[in-house]
Scaffold this motif. Structure first.
Motif, PDB file in Angstrom:
ATOM      1  N   ALA A  93       1.028  -1.354   0.156  1.00 42.92           N
ATOM      2  CA  ALA A  93       0.095   0.432  -0.710  1.00 42.92           C
ATOM      3  C   ALA A  93       0.894   1.086  -0.007  1.00 42.92           C
ATOM      4  O   ALA A  93       0.523   2.429  -1.194  1.00 42.92           O
ATOM      5  CB  ALA A  93      -1.271  -0.063   1.271  1.00 42.92           C
ATOM      6  N   GLY A  94       2.209   1.016   0.862  1.00 41.62           N
ATOM      7  CA  GLY A  94       2.623   2.505   0.658  1.00 41.62           C
ATOM      8  C   GLY A  94       3.433   2.447  -0.237  1.00 41.62           C
ATOM      9  O   GLY A  94       3.668   4.060  -1.068  1.00 41.62           O
ATOM     10  N   LEU A  95       4.152   1.630  -0.823  1.00 47.00           N
ATOM     11  CA  LEU A  95       4.390   1.891  -2.117  1.00 47.00           C
ATOM     12  C   LEU A  95       3.224   2.733  -3.935  1.00 47.00           C
ATOM     13  O   LEU A  95       3.783   3.368  -4.308  1.00 47.00           O
ATOM     14  CB  LEU A  95       5.024   0.560  -2.700  1.00 47.00           C
ATOM     15  CG  LEU A  95       6.022   0.498  -4.291  1.00 47.00           C
ATOM     16  CD1 LEU A  95       7.139   1.202  -4.096  1.00 47.00           C
ATOM     17  CD2 LEU A  95       6.373  -0.758  -4.008  1.00 47.00           C
ATOM     18  N   LEU A  96       3.033   2.227  -3.651  1.00 40.54           N
ATOM     19  CA  LEU A  96       1.887   1.968  -4.440  1.00 40.54           C
ATOM     20  C   LEU A  96       1.106   3.643  -3.985  1.00 40.54           C
ATOM     21  O   LEU A  96       0.889   3.956  -4.949  1.00 40.54           O
ATOM     22  CB  LEU A  96      -0.122   1.215  -4.610  1.00 40.54           C
ATOM     23  CG  LEU A  96      -1.378   0.540  -5.242  1.00 40.54           C
ATOM     24  CD1 LEU A  96      -0.570   1.431  -7.083  1.00 40.54           C
ATOM     25  CD2 LEU A  96      -2.264   0.133  -5.403  1.00 40.54           C
ATOM     26  N   PHE A  97       0.689   4.240  -2.910  1.00 45.59           N
ATOM     27  CA  PHE A  97      -0.179   4.991  -2.937  1.00 45.59           C
ATOM     28  C   PHE A  97       1.519   6.130  -3.154  1.00 45.59           C
ATOM     29  O   PHE A  97       0.736   7.857  -3.432  1.00 45.59           O
ATOM     30  CB  PHE A  97       0.097   4.988  -0.947  1.00 45.59           C
ATOM     31  CG  PHE A  97      -0.897   6.460  -0.888  1.00 45.59           C
ATOM     32  CD1 PHE A  97      -2.078   6.986  -0.876  1.00 45.59           C
ATOM     33  CD2 PHE A  97       0.032   7.580  -0.076  1.00 45.59           C
ATOM     34  CE1 PHE A  97      -2.829   7.592   0.086  1.00 45.59           C
ATOM     35  CE2 PHE A  97      -0.524   8.905  -0.159  1.00 45.59           C
ATOM     36  CZ  PHE A  97      -2.131   8.909   0.123  1.00 45.59           C
TER      37      PHE A  97
ATOM     38  N   ARG B  90       1.625   7.023  -6.148  1.00 44.97           N
ATOM     39  CA  ARG B  90       0.758   7.090  -7.261  1.00 44.97           C
ATOM     40  C   ARG B  90       0.834   9.025  -7.312  1.00 44.97           C
ATOM     41  O   ARG B  90      -0.294   9.744  -7.819  1.00 44.97           O
ATOM     42  CB  ARG B  90      -1.280   6.925  -6.994  1.00 44.97           C
ATOM     43  CG  ARG B  90      -1.391   5.415  -7.654  1.00 44.97           C
ATOM     44  CD  ARG B  90      -1.000   5.965  -9.274  1.00 44.97           C
ATOM     45  NE  ARG B  90      -1.286   4.679  -9.605  1.00 44.97           N
ATOM     46  CZ  ARG B  90      -0.656   3.243 -10.191  1.00 44.97           C
ATOM     47  NH1 ARG B  90       0.979   3.836  -9.583  1.00 44.97           N
ATOM     48  NH2 ARG B  90      -0.212   2.396 -10.540  1.00 44.97           N
ATOM     49  N   ALA B  91       0.688   9.076  -5.581  1.00 43.56           N
ATOM     50  CA  ALA B  91       0.847  10.728  -5.224  1.00 43.56           C
ATOM     51  C   ALA B  91       2.174  11.659  -5.923  1.00 43.56           C
ATOM     52  O   ALA B  91       1.591  12.972  -5.939  1.00 43.56           O
ATOM     53  CB  ALA B  91       1.443  10.671  -4.122  1.00 43.56           C
ATOM     54  N   MET B  92       2.852  10.508  -6.413  1.00 44.20           N
ATOM     55  CA  MET B  92       4.197  11.528  -7.015  1.00 44.20           C
ATOM     56  C   MET B  92       4.384  11.666  -8.216  1.00 44.20           C
ATOM     57  O   MET B  92       4.755  11.702  -9.287  1.00 44.20           O
ATOM     58  CB  MET B  92       5.225  11.183  -6.492  1.00 44.20           C
ATOM     59  CG  MET B  92       5.272  10.972  -5.023  1.00 44.20           C
ATOM     60  SD  MET B  92       7.020  11.291  -4.551  1.00 44.20           S
ATOM     61  CE  MET B  92       6.377   9.307  -4.044  1.00 44.20           C
ATOM     62  N   GLY B  93       2.591  10.991  -9.003  1.00 45.62           N
ATOM     63  CA  GLY B  93       2.223  10.928 -10.939  1.00 45.62           C
ATOM     64  C   GLY B  93       2.554  10.145 -11.258  1.00 45.62           C
ATOM     65  O   GLY B  93       2.705   9.891 -12.322  1.00 45.62           O
ATOM     66  N   SER B  94       3.773   8.889 -10.531  1.00 50.51           N
ATOM     67  CA  SER B  94       3.422   7.616 -11.427  1.00 50.51           C
ATOM     68  C   SER B  94       2.289   6.810 -11.831  1.00 50.51           C
ATOM     69  O   SER B  94       1.922   6.331 -10.734  1.00 50.51           O
ATOM     70  CB  SER B  94       4.756   7.167 -10.618  1.00 50.51           C
ATOM     71  OG  SER B  94       5.081   5.714 -11.653  1.00 50.51           O
ATOM     72  N   SER B  95       2.195   5.983 -12.969  1.00 52.08           N
ATOM     73  CA  SER B  95       1.568   5.601 -13.410  1.00 52.08           C
ATOM     74  C   SER B  95       1.577   3.586 -12.950  1.00 52.08           C
ATOM     75  O   SER B  95       1.030   3.467 -14.437  1.00 52.08           O
ATOM     76  CB  SER B  95       0.677   5.980 -14.425  1.00 52.08           C
ATOM     77  OG  SER B  95       1.707   5.689 -15.567  1.00 52.08           O
ATOM     78  N   ILE B  96       3.064   3.981 -12.990  1.00 53.02           N
ATOM     79  CA  ILE B  96       3.946   2.280 -13.170  1.00 53.02           C
ATOM     80  C   ILE B  96       2.523   1.520 -12.216  1.00 53.02           C
ATOM     81  O   ILE B  96       2.602   1.158 -11.221  1.00 53.02           O
ATOM     82  CB  ILE B  96       5.087   2.306 -12.512  1.00 53.02           C
ATOM     83  CG1 ILE B  96       6.182   2.979 -13.466  1.00 53.02           C
ATOM     84  CG2 ILE B  96       5.514   1.512 -12.392  1.00 53.02           C
ATOM     85  CD1 ILE B  96       7.430   3.584 -12.607  1.00 53.02           C
ATOM     86  N   SER B  97       2.406   0.491 -12.506  1.00 59.97           N
ATOM     87  CA  SER B  97       1.584  -1.097 -12.074  1.00 59.97           C
ATOM     88  C   SER B  97       2.461  -1.196 -10.632  1.00 59.97           C
ATOM     89  O   SER B  97       3.881  -1.491 -10.547  1.00 59.97           O
ATOM     90  CB  SER B  97       1.700  -1.499 -13.055  1.00 59.97           C
ATOM     91  OG  SER B  97       2.438  -2.546 -13.492  1.00 59.97           O
ATOM     92  N   VAL B  98       2.117  -2.089  -9.894  1.00 58.74           N
ATOM     93  CA  VAL B  98       2.772  -2.417  -8.678  1.00 58.74           C
ATOM     94  C   VAL B  98       2.097  -3.858  -9.051  1.00 58.74           C
ATOM     95  O   VAL B  98       0.148  -3.415  -8.593  1.00 58.74           O
ATOM     96  CB  VAL B  98       2.034  -1.477  -7.427  1.00 58.74           C
ATOM     97  CG1 VAL B  98       2.711  -2.697  -6.366  1.00 58.74           C
ATOM     98  CG2 VAL B  98       3.118  -0.233  -7.099  1.00 58.74           C
TER      99      VAL B  98
ATOM    100  N   GLN C 292      -6.081  13.450  -0.685  1.00 61.87           N
ATOM    101  CA  GLN C 292      -7.318  13.040  -0.849  1.00 61.87           C
ATOM    102  C   GLN C 292      -6.497  11.793  -1.995  1.00 61.87           C
ATOM    103  O   GLN C 292      -5.005  11.965  -2.478  1.00 61.87           O
ATOM    104  CB  GLN C 292      -7.979  13.566  -2.062  1.00 61.87           C
ATOM    105  CG  GLN C 292      -8.846  12.940  -2.808  1.00 61.87           C
ATOM    106  CD  GLN C 292      -9.898  12.973  -4.319  1.00 61.87           C
ATOM    107  OE1 GLN C 292      -9.851  14.490  -3.966  1.00 61.87           O
ATOM    108  NE2 GLN C 292     -10.659  12.918  -4.825  1.00 61.87           N
ATOM    109  N   SER C 293      -7.061  10.366  -1.609  1.00 62.81           N
ATOM    110  CA  SER C 293      -6.041   9.152  -1.718  1.00 62.81           C
ATOM    111  C   SER C 293      -6.334   9.571  -3.901  1.00 62.81           C
ATOM    112  O   SER C 293      -7.369   9.008  -4.170  1.00 62.81           O
ATOM    113  CB  SER C 293      -6.868   8.019  -1.551  1.00 62.81           C
ATOM    114  OG  SER C 293      -5.998   6.562  -1.938  1.00 62.81           O
ATOM    115  N   PRO C 294      -4.865   8.815  -3.868  1.00 61.08           N
ATOM    116  CA  PRO C 294      -4.584   8.942  -5.701  1.00 61.08           C
ATOM    117  C   PRO C 294      -5.139   7.293  -5.977  1.00 61.08           C
ATOM    118  O   PRO C 294      -4.622   7.318  -7.447  1.00 61.08           O
ATOM    119  CB  PRO C 294      -3.083   8.939  -5.334  1.00 61.08           C
ATOM    120  CG  PRO C 294      -2.486   9.034  -4.587  1.00 61.08           C
ATOM    121  CD  PRO C 294      -3.785   9.209  -3.141  1.00 61.08           C
TER     122      PRO C 294
END
Length: 343
Positions: free
Chosen positions: A208-212, A215-223, A253-255
């Motif tokens: 969750a931390g990695l994914l959050f 996304r919060a930093m604008g990356s769309s890399i899948s996890v 807001q959750s990204p």
């Protein structure tokens, strides 16, 4: 932490991990698989008593403990838990006492499992060990820890409990929000790009931390989270909840969208901490081709998921495997690993 991570930068933190950890190419395995190129984020090299992902997580738990002037840490985990071993190490480094409660989570274990690996290290690190007879009762385990903490308070100690069950601020996940920023900074200067990441998904904090953070930093890399504790359906709820809790903790807001939470439980059976054929194969391939050491409970299963995904992709794509450590656990499974190697 950057301003785009809201209130997370205000959380108490004590530095424990050796970071940034390197990202390395796995050329031999990439050639063997004839699929996507494989890279590994070496969080097994975070430096705290055999390293691992828990060093990053503990920076925020123990940061809060020190802020509260605690002198004793309490934590629960499986008999071969990497988290409790790392907590014992962090406590020793910071001059704190540590009480560990070991759950009976894995069936049919031998004497080596109960005395070697992380168990041996817990003793060497000076922790006080307790036992909890159940392995799937997180709330009960936390209640028992609170009872031990209450007794310690009667004797003048100042305990801090690291909870096992969900429903608490996900301070451990914050460590991997920070790690996401670190990874993106490394990739920004690299001569390659990453199409996806693969990580073990157990407590869900790292996932969750990695994914959050991405996304919060604008990356769309899948996890892709590889389930090591519970089914994909059950794990989805846990990872989603952690992301929502990170949103509350950060004031953002959750990204993270529902579709961002990708999970597979293809390598889970027969259950937590129990070997299967694909995990044995992954462990053997990692060691044989790249001298990459993986444990049966977490990184072996996650790497099996990474190999499966890499085979399904073409050679123009690239995957980053998050190596979360767990090296001491290898020794606890020695007799099982040597029975018959996976192909």
């Amino acid at each position: 932490m950057g301003d785009n991570l809201g209130r997370l930068s205000e959380l108490p933190r004590t530095l424990l991990a050796h970071t940034p950890t390197p990202i390395e190419h796995l050329p031999n395995l990439s050639a063997y698989l004839a699929g996507a190129s494989l890279y590994v984020k070496r969080d097994d090299c975070t430096g705290l008593a055999f390293g691992g992902n828990k060093a990053r997580q503990l920076e925020f738990y123990l940061g809060e403990a020190l802020f509260q002037n605690a002198d004793t840490i309490l934590i629960s985990g499986a008999v071969q838990s990497n988290f409790v071993r790392s907590a014992a190490a962090a406590a020793a480094r910071l001059g704190l006492a540590c009480h560990i409660q070991l759950e009976e989570r894995v069936p049919n274990t031998d004497s080596l499992y109960r005395s070697s690996g992380n168990v041996l290290l817990n003793h060497l690190l000076g922790a006080t060990l307790h036992s909890y007879s159940q392995g799937e009762d997180e709330f009960g385990a936390d209640q028992r820890l609170r009872e031990i903490a209450a007794d310690l308070m009667k004797h003048g100690r100042r305990p801090y409990v690291i909870p096992l069950a969900p429903g608490h601020p996900p301070l451990g996940a914050v460590g991997y929000v920070v790690a996401a920023r670190e990874i993106l900074a490394q990739l920004d200067t690299a001569d390659y790009s990453i199409d996806g990441m693969v990580v073990a998904s157990g407590s869900g904090h790292t996932h969750a931390g990695l994914l959050f953070g991405l996304r919060a930093m604008g990356s769309s890399i899948s996890v892709l989270g590889v389930c090591v504790r519970r089914s994909a359906r059950a794990q989805l709820d846990r990872v989603r909840a952690h992301c929502d809790e990170l949103s509350s903790l950060s004031g953002l807001q959750s990204p993270v969208k529902e579709a961002d939470i990708q999970l597979t439980d293809d390598h889970l059976a027969p259950g937590y901490g129990q070997l299967n054929a694909t995990t044995k194969t992954a462990i053997n391939l990692g060691a044989k081709y790249e001298a990459l050491l993986l444990d049966p409970a977490y990184t072996g299963k996650a790497f099996a998921g990474a190999l499966q995904l890499a085979r399904s992709l073409d050679t123009q794509q690239a995957l980053l495997f998050i190596h979360t450590g767990g090296t001491p656990g290898i020794f606890a499974y020695g007799s099982t690993l040597l029975e018959e190697k996976g192909d």
